[in-house]
Design a protein around this motif. Structure first.
Motif, PDB file in Angstrom:
ATOM      1  N   PHE A 108       0.839  -1.192   0.000  1.00 13.11           N
ATOM      2  CA  PHE A 108       0.000   0.000   0.000  1.00 13.11           C
ATOM      3  C   PHE A 108       0.879   1.249   0.000  1.00 13.11           C
ATOM      4  CE2 PHE A 108      -2.998  -3.006   2.083  1.00 13.11           C
ATOM      5  CZ  PHE A 108      -4.055  -2.869   1.192  1.00 13.11           C
ATOM      6  N   PHE A 109       0.393   2.312  -0.632  1.00 12.58           N
ATOM      7  CA  PHE A 109       1.108   3.591  -0.633  1.00 12.58           C
ATOM      8  C   PHE A 109       1.473   4.011   0.774  1.00 12.58           C
ATOM      9  CE2 PHE A 109      -0.651   5.775  -4.741  1.00 12.58           C
ATOM     10  CZ  PHE A 109      -0.039   4.816  -5.508  1.00 12.58           C
ATOM     11  N   LYS A 110       0.553   3.794   1.710  1.00  9.87           N
ATOM     12  CA  LYS A 110       0.763   4.293   3.071  1.00  9.87           C
ATOM     13  C   LYS A 110       1.943   3.637   3.782  1.00  9.87           C
ATOM     14  CE  LYS A 110      -2.779   1.313   5.067  1.00  9.87           C
ATOM     15  NZ  LYS A 110      -4.095   1.304   5.686  1.00  9.87           N
ATOM     16  N   THR A 111       2.510   2.561   3.206  1.00 10.82           N
ATOM     17  CA  THR A 111       3.686   1.924   3.807  1.00 10.82           C
ATOM     18  C   THR A 111       4.994   2.495   3.262  1.00 10.82           C
ATOM     19  OG1 THR A 111       3.785   0.136   2.192  1.00 10.82           O
ATOM     20  CG2 THR A 111       2.419  -0.234   4.164  1.00 10.82           C
ATOM     21  N   LEU A 112       4.895   3.495   2.372  1.00 12.99           N
ATOM     22  CA  LEU A 112       6.074   4.085   1.749  1.00 12.99           C
ATOM     23  C   LEU A 112       6.390   5.437   2.375  1.00 12.99           C
ATOM     24  CD1 LEU A 112       5.192   3.231  -1.945  1.00 12.99           C
ATOM     25  CD2 LEU A 112       6.681   1.959  -0.390  1.00 12.99           C
ATOM     26  N   ASP A 113       7.659   5.775   2.421  1.00 14.84           N
ATOM     27  CA  ASP A 113       8.090   7.044   3.004  1.00 14.84           C
ATOM     28  C   ASP A 113       8.442   8.014   1.880  1.00 14.84           C
ATOM     29  OD1 ASP A 113       9.088   9.140   4.436  1.00 14.84           O
ATOM     30  OD2 ASP A 113      10.330   7.902   5.756  1.00 14.84           O
ATOM     31  N   LEU A 114       7.450   8.783   1.461  1.00 18.54           N
ATOM     32  CA  LEU A 114       7.646   9.722   0.360  1.00 18.54           C
ATOM     33  C   LEU A 114       8.317  11.020   0.794  1.00 18.54           C
ATOM     34  CD1 LEU A 114       4.281   9.071  -1.466  1.00 18.54           C
ATOM     35  CD2 LEU A 114       6.532   8.182  -2.048  1.00 18.54           C
ATOM     36  N   SER A 115       8.677  11.113   2.062  1.00 17.32           N
ATOM     37  CA  SER A 115       9.418  12.289   2.523  1.00 17.32           C
ATOM     38  C   SER A 115      10.914  12.127   2.246  1.00 17.32           C
ATOM     39  CB  SER A 115       9.182  12.538   4.004  1.00 17.32           C
ATOM     40  OG  SER A 115       9.765  11.513   4.775  1.00 17.32           O
ATOM     41  N   LEU A 116      11.342  10.903   1.969  1.00 14.07           N
ATOM     42  CA  LEU A 116      12.745  10.641   1.661  1.00 14.07           C
ATOM     43  C   LEU A 116      12.961  10.607   0.156  1.00 14.07           C
ATOM     44  CD1 LEU A 116      13.505   7.787   4.221  1.00 14.07           C
ATOM     45  CD2 LEU A 116      14.121  10.203   4.397  1.00 14.07           C
ATOM     46  N   SER A 117      14.127  11.006  -0.262  1.00  8.31           N
ATOM     47  CA  SER A 117      14.487  10.949  -1.678  1.00  8.31           C
ATOM     48  C   SER A 117      14.526   9.496  -2.142  1.00  8.31           C
ATOM     49  CB  SER A 117      15.861  11.591  -1.845  1.00  8.31           C
ATOM     50  OG  SER A 117      16.253  11.582  -3.182  1.00  8.31           O
ATOM     51  N   PRO A 118      14.164   9.223  -3.382  1.00 10.90           N
ATOM     52  CA  PRO A 118      14.247   7.850  -3.886  1.00 10.90           C
ATOM     53  C   PRO A 118      15.672   7.298  -3.814  1.00 10.90           C
ATOM     54  CG  PRO A 118      12.982   9.211  -5.375  1.00 10.90           C
ATOM     55  CD  PRO A 118      13.615  10.129  -4.375  1.00 10.90           C
ATOM     56  N   GLU A 119      15.754   5.993  -3.666  1.00 12.07           N
ATOM     57  CA  GLU A 119      17.049   5.318  -3.656  1.00 12.07           C
ATOM     58  C   GLU A 119      17.456   5.039  -5.101  1.00 12.07           C
ATOM     59  OE1 GLU A 119      19.172   1.591  -1.418  1.00 12.07           O
ATOM     60  OE2 GLU A 119      17.067   1.347  -1.955  1.00 12.07           O
ATOM     61  N   VAL A 120      18.682   5.386  -5.442  1.00 11.53           N
ATOM     62  CA  VAL A 120      19.208   5.125  -6.775  1.00 11.53           C
ATOM     63  C   VAL A 120      19.783   3.706  -6.793  1.00 11.53           C
ATOM     64  CG1 VAL A 120      20.906   5.822  -8.507  1.00 11.53           C
ATOM     65  CG2 VAL A 120      19.664   7.558  -7.184  1.00 11.53           C
ATOM     66  N   LEU A 121      19.327   2.918  -7.757  1.00 16.26           N
ATOM     67  CA  LEU A 121      19.759   1.527  -7.879  1.00 16.26           C
ATOM     68  C   LEU A 121      20.309   1.298  -9.284  1.00 16.26           C
ATOM     69  CD1 LEU A 121      16.557   0.046  -6.232  1.00 16.26           C
ATOM     70  CD2 LEU A 121      18.797   0.237  -5.154  1.00 16.26           C
ATOM     71  N   VAL A 122      21.433   0.593  -9.376  1.00 17.47           N
ATOM     72  CA  VAL A 122      22.094   0.349 -10.654  1.00 17.47           C
ATOM     73  C   VAL A 122      21.949  -1.124 -11.012  1.00 17.47           C
ATOM     74  CG1 VAL A 122      24.262   0.490 -11.925  1.00 17.47           C
ATOM     75  CG2 VAL A 122      23.765   2.153 -10.124  1.00 17.47           C
ATOM     76  N   TYR A 123      21.510  -1.372 -12.248  1.00 14.98           N
ATOM     77  CA  TYR A 123      21.303  -2.738 -12.745  1.00 14.98           C
ATOM     78  C   TYR A 123      22.159  -2.962 -13.985  1.00 14.98           C
ATOM     79  CZ  TYR A 123      17.221  -2.625  -9.705  1.00 14.98           C
ATOM     80  OH  TYR A 123      16.399  -2.522  -8.615  1.00 14.98           O
ATOM     81  N   THR A 124      22.514  -4.215 -14.218  1.00 16.30           N
ATOM     82  CA  THR A 124      23.334  -4.533 -15.380  1.00 16.30           C
ATOM     83  C   THR A 124      22.544  -4.418 -16.678  1.00 16.30           C
ATOM     84  OG1 THR A 124      22.845  -6.884 -15.055  1.00 16.30           O
ATOM     85  CG2 THR A 124      24.922  -6.048 -14.140  1.00 16.30           C
ATOM     86  N   ASP A 125      21.227  -4.673 -16.627  1.00 22.37           N
ATOM     87  CA  ASP A 125      20.388  -4.550 -17.814  1.00 22.37           C
ATOM     88  C   ASP A 125      18.929  -4.385 -17.388  1.00 22.37           C
ATOM     89  OD1 ASP A 125      19.148  -7.227 -17.466  1.00 22.37           O
ATOM     90  OD2 ASP A 125      21.102  -7.983 -18.100  1.00 22.37           O
ATOM     91  N   ALA A 126      18.041  -4.210 -18.357  1.00 24.34           N
ATOM     92  CA  ALA A 126      16.634  -3.921 -18.074  1.00 24.34           C
ATOM     93  C   ALA A 126      15.873  -5.121 -17.525  1.00 24.34           C
ATOM     94  CB  ALA A 126      15.952  -3.407 -19.336  1.00 24.34           C
ATOM     95  N   GLN A 127      16.381  -6.331 -17.670  1.00 25.17           N
ATOM     96  CA  GLN A 127      15.682  -7.511 -17.177  1.00 25.17           C
ATOM     97  C   GLN A 127      16.070  -7.902 -15.750  1.00 25.17           C
ATOM     98  OE1 GLN A 127      17.061  -7.454 -20.453  1.00 25.17           O
ATOM     99  NE2 GLN A 127      15.002  -6.783 -20.981  1.00 25.17           N
TER     100      GLN A 127
END
Length: 166
Positions: A108-127
């Protein structure tokens, strides 16, 4: 009432070409290697953004699909913008995606902390669903051509020395 077809999950992502560097437990993105750091990987990567959880430090979810209370479903940029700008109107709406540990989740949206900046995550590819790195900085003096979101969500340092001093 006809059921809405479920759209394919489409998390927002940005391309990044450069290196992932590490000093101690901290990782950063850079456009070129630096002899003072350990290079984890180099090349072309996919950057995704995780929304941080309330009461689950260190975890986030990469939204692939947003399901609203009344049945509408959003993906991609539309889902991202709704989540950050209108989610307060729909606290029971849900986000479907992959957590920062790679596992699937629906919350649920209410379990997310939208006051914090998003976390940047790096992936090797789109899959890939498990991130290769979780950088906390961008080391560069030239931001031309870099994704706007990346520049917004990561602090920028001119040198490795500036980064380690911060």
């Amino acid at each position: 009432m006809p059921a809405h077809p479920i759209p394919e999950r489409t998390p927002i992502c940005d391309p990044f070409t450069g290196v992932i560097v590490q000093i101690g437990a901290h990782q950063a993105l850079a456009l070129s290697p630096d002899p003072e750091t350990e290079t984890i990987a180099s090349g072309a990567f996919v950057i995704r953004y995780g929304v941080r959880f309330l009461q689950r430090p260190g975890q986030s979810i990469v939204p692939g699909l947003v399901v609203l209370d009344y049945g509408d479903m959003l993906t991609g940029e539309e889902a991202w913008n709704f989540l950050w700008h209108r989610s307060n109107l729909h606290p029971r709406a849900e986000v479907v995606g992959h957590r920062s540990d790679g596992g699937e989740d629906m919350v649920f949206f209410k379990t997310l902390d939208l006051s914090l900046s998003p976390e940047v995550l790096v992936y090797t590819d789109a899959q890939t669903t498990i991130p290769l790195a979780r950088p906390t900085a961008l080391i560069t003096t030239d931001t031309n051509g870099l994704p706007t979101r990346l520049l917004e969500y990561l602090p920028i340092y001119a040198t490795v020395e500036d980064w380690t001093a911060a």
